[in-house]
Design a protein around this motif. Structure first.
Motif, PDB file in Angstrom:
ATOM      1  N   LYS A 106       0.843  -1.192   0.000  1.00 55.28           N
ATOM      2  CA  LYS A 106       0.000   0.000   0.000  1.00 55.28           C
ATOM      3  C   LYS A 106       0.882   1.247   0.000  1.00 55.28           C
ATOM      4  O   LYS A 106       2.002   1.222   0.482  1.00 55.28           O
ATOM      5  N   VAL A 107       0.337   2.336  -0.550  1.00 52.83           N
ATOM      6  CA  VAL A 107       1.030   3.623  -0.577  1.00 52.83           C
ATOM      7  C   VAL A 107       0.086   4.679  -0.028  1.00 52.83           C
ATOM      8  O   VAL A 107      -1.087   4.722  -0.397  1.00 52.83           O
ATOM      9  N   GLU A 108       0.597   5.525   0.866  1.00 50.15           N
ATOM     10  CA  GLU A 108      -0.153   6.692   1.342  1.00 50.15           C
ATOM     11  C   GLU A 108       0.638   7.931   0.948  1.00 50.15           C
ATOM     12  O   GLU A 108       1.831   8.009   1.192  1.00 50.15           O
ATOM     13  N   VAL A 109      -0.034   8.891   0.335  1.00 48.17           N
ATOM     14  CA  VAL A 109       0.608  10.096  -0.150  1.00 48.17           C
ATOM     15  C   VAL A 109       0.106  11.296   0.637  1.00 48.17           C
ATOM     16  O   VAL A 109      -1.107  11.487   0.768  1.00 48.17           O
ATOM     17  N   ASN A 110       1.031  12.062   1.186  1.00 47.10           N
ATOM     18  CA  ASN A 110       0.687  13.329   1.831  1.00 47.10           C
ATOM     19  C   ASN A 110       0.875  14.416   0.782  1.00 47.10           C
ATOM     20  O   ASN A 110       2.012  14.745   0.422  1.00 47.10           O
ATOM     21  N   MET A 111      -0.225  14.933   0.271  1.00 47.44           N
ATOM     22  CA  MET A 111      -0.123  15.902  -0.815  1.00 47.44           C
ATOM     23  C   MET A 111      -1.147  17.006  -0.645  1.00 47.44           C
ATOM     24  O   MET A 111      -2.110  16.875   0.097  1.00 47.44           O
ATOM     25  N   ASP A 112      -0.880  18.082  -1.362  1.00 45.83           N
ATOM     26  CA  ASP A 112      -1.789  19.211  -1.370  1.00 45.83           C
ATOM     27  C   ASP A 112      -1.686  19.867  -2.736  1.00 45.83           C
ATOM     28  O   ASP A 112      -0.720  19.656  -3.470  1.00 45.83           O
ATOM     29  N   ASP A 116      -2.237  27.565  -7.866  1.00 46.53           N
ATOM     30  CA  ASP A 116      -2.174  27.452  -9.323  1.00 46.53           C
ATOM     31  C   ASP A 116      -2.453  26.024  -9.793  1.00 46.53           C
ATOM     32  O   ASP A 116      -2.137  25.651 -10.907  1.00 46.53           O
ATOM     33  N   ASP A 117      -3.078  25.217  -8.903  1.00 50.13           N
ATOM     34  CA  ASP A 117      -3.476  23.832  -9.174  1.00 50.13           C
ATOM     35  C   ASP A 117      -2.315  22.888  -9.413  1.00 50.13           C
ATOM     36  O   ASP A 117      -2.486  21.823 -10.001  1.00 50.13           O
ATOM     37  N   SER A 118      -1.109  23.259  -8.974  1.00 45.59           N
ATOM     38  CA  SER A 118       0.005  22.331  -9.050  1.00 45.59           C
ATOM     39  C   SER A 118      -0.042  21.407  -7.834  1.00 45.59           C
ATOM     40  O   SER A 118      -0.589  21.748  -6.792  1.00 45.59           O
ATOM     41  N   ILE A 119       0.513  20.220  -7.987  1.00 48.21           N
ATOM     42  CA  ILE A 119       0.471  19.215  -6.937  1.00 48.21           C
ATOM     43  C   ILE A 119       1.759  19.288  -6.134  1.00 48.21           C
ATOM     44  O   ILE A 119       2.853  19.312  -6.695  1.00 48.21           O
ATOM     45  N   TYR A 120       1.620  19.312  -4.811  1.00 47.27           N
ATOM     46  CA  TYR A 120       2.766  19.356  -3.917  1.00 47.27           C
ATOM     47  C   TYR A 120       2.712  18.112  -3.036  1.00 47.27           C
ATOM     48  O   TYR A 120       1.786  17.947  -2.248  1.00 47.27           O
ATOM     49  N   ILE A 121       3.718  17.237  -3.177  1.00 41.77           N
ATOM     50  CA  ILE A 121       3.799  16.025  -2.369  1.00 41.77           C
ATOM     51  C   ILE A 121       4.810  16.263  -1.267  1.00 41.77           C
ATOM     52  O   ILE A 121       5.993  16.499  -1.530  1.00 41.77           O
ATOM     53  N   SER A 122       4.348  16.214  -0.016  1.00 44.72           N
ATOM     54  CA  SER A 122       5.232  16.486   1.111  1.00 44.72           C
ATOM     55  C   SER A 122       5.839  15.216   1.695  1.00 44.72           C
ATOM     56  O   SER A 122       6.844  15.276   2.388  1.00 44.72           O
ATOM     57  N   GLY A 123       5.262  14.089   1.435  1.00 47.34           N
ATOM     58  CA  GLY A 123       5.801  12.839   1.956  1.00 47.34           C
ATOM     59  C   GLY A 123       5.010  11.642   1.478  1.00 47.34           C
ATOM     60  O   GLY A 123       3.870  11.771   1.043  1.00 47.34           O
ATOM     61  N   VAL A 124       5.656  10.486   1.568  1.00 46.42           N
ATOM     62  CA  VAL A 124       5.028   9.247   1.124  1.00 46.42           C
ATOM     63  C   VAL A 124       5.295   8.181   2.181  1.00 46.42           C
ATOM     64  O   VAL A 124       6.406   8.093   2.707  1.00 46.42           O
ATOM     65  N   VAL A 125       4.279   7.391   2.488  1.00 43.89           N
ATOM     66  CA  VAL A 125       4.436   6.269   3.403  1.00 43.89           C
ATOM     67  C   VAL A 125       4.194   4.993   2.601  1.00 43.89           C
ATOM     68  O   VAL A 125       3.157   4.846   1.944  1.00 43.89           O
TER      69      VAL A 125
END
Length: 158
Positions: A106-112, A116-125
């Motif tokens: 499984k993958v959990e993505v911490n994103m926002d 400007d509708d760009s994707i920002y991934i702050s961390g992945v578990v």
């Protein structure tokens, strides 16, 4: 079935009539417009039975809210985007981990999303199965090298 036969016969007559009229039309000038009109007429003859068909799926208009909030739509789009990003990362990491014999569960993505509708991934578990417990550090290094973000790796608990 009788209706289909009549429609097919009418369509054949329309095709013959349109072809005959197109052959009589001049090659240039108004002839081009006339050919376009006869082609549109033929398409209308072909589509006429489809326009008279009733809806295949009944739509329950009472179940549709009168006003749909922009916030509800925005939240739903954000949720779907998060699901698609998580799915894409899972596939990408699973493909990379196959080379190291690591099983990704499984993958959990911490994103926002930014303004400007760009994707920002702050961390992945990442969650690995118990057979891959000896390869935690390898999985972390491969994932961080591939994604360029902070990655936490844990073993999936049953």
């Amino acid at each position: 079935m009788d209706g289909v036969t009549k429609w097919a016969a009418a369509l054949c007559f329309a095709a013959i009539g349109c072809t005959a009229l197109q052959m009589l039309a001049p090659k240039k000038g108004m002839g081009n417009i006339f050919r376009m009109i006869t082609a549109a007429f033929f398409l209308c003859c072909m589509a006429a039975p489809l326009l008279s068909m009733k809806s295949i799926l009944p739509i329950n208009i009472d179940g549709i809210p009168q006003e749909v909030s922009a916030e509800v739509i925005k939240e739903r789009v954000k949720q779907q985007l998060h699901e698609r990003v998580t799915e894409a990362l899972f596939k990408q990491l699973d493909r990379a981990f196959k080379n190291y014999d690591i099983s990704l569960v499984k993958v959990e993505v911490n994103m926002d999303t930014e303004e400007d509708d760009s994707i920002y991934i702050s961390g992945v578990v990442l969650y690995l199965d118990k057979q891959s417990s000896q390869k935690l550090m390898t999985a972390k290094e491969v994932a961080q090298g591939l994604l360029g973000v902070e990655v936490d790796v844990t073993i999936q608990q049953d």
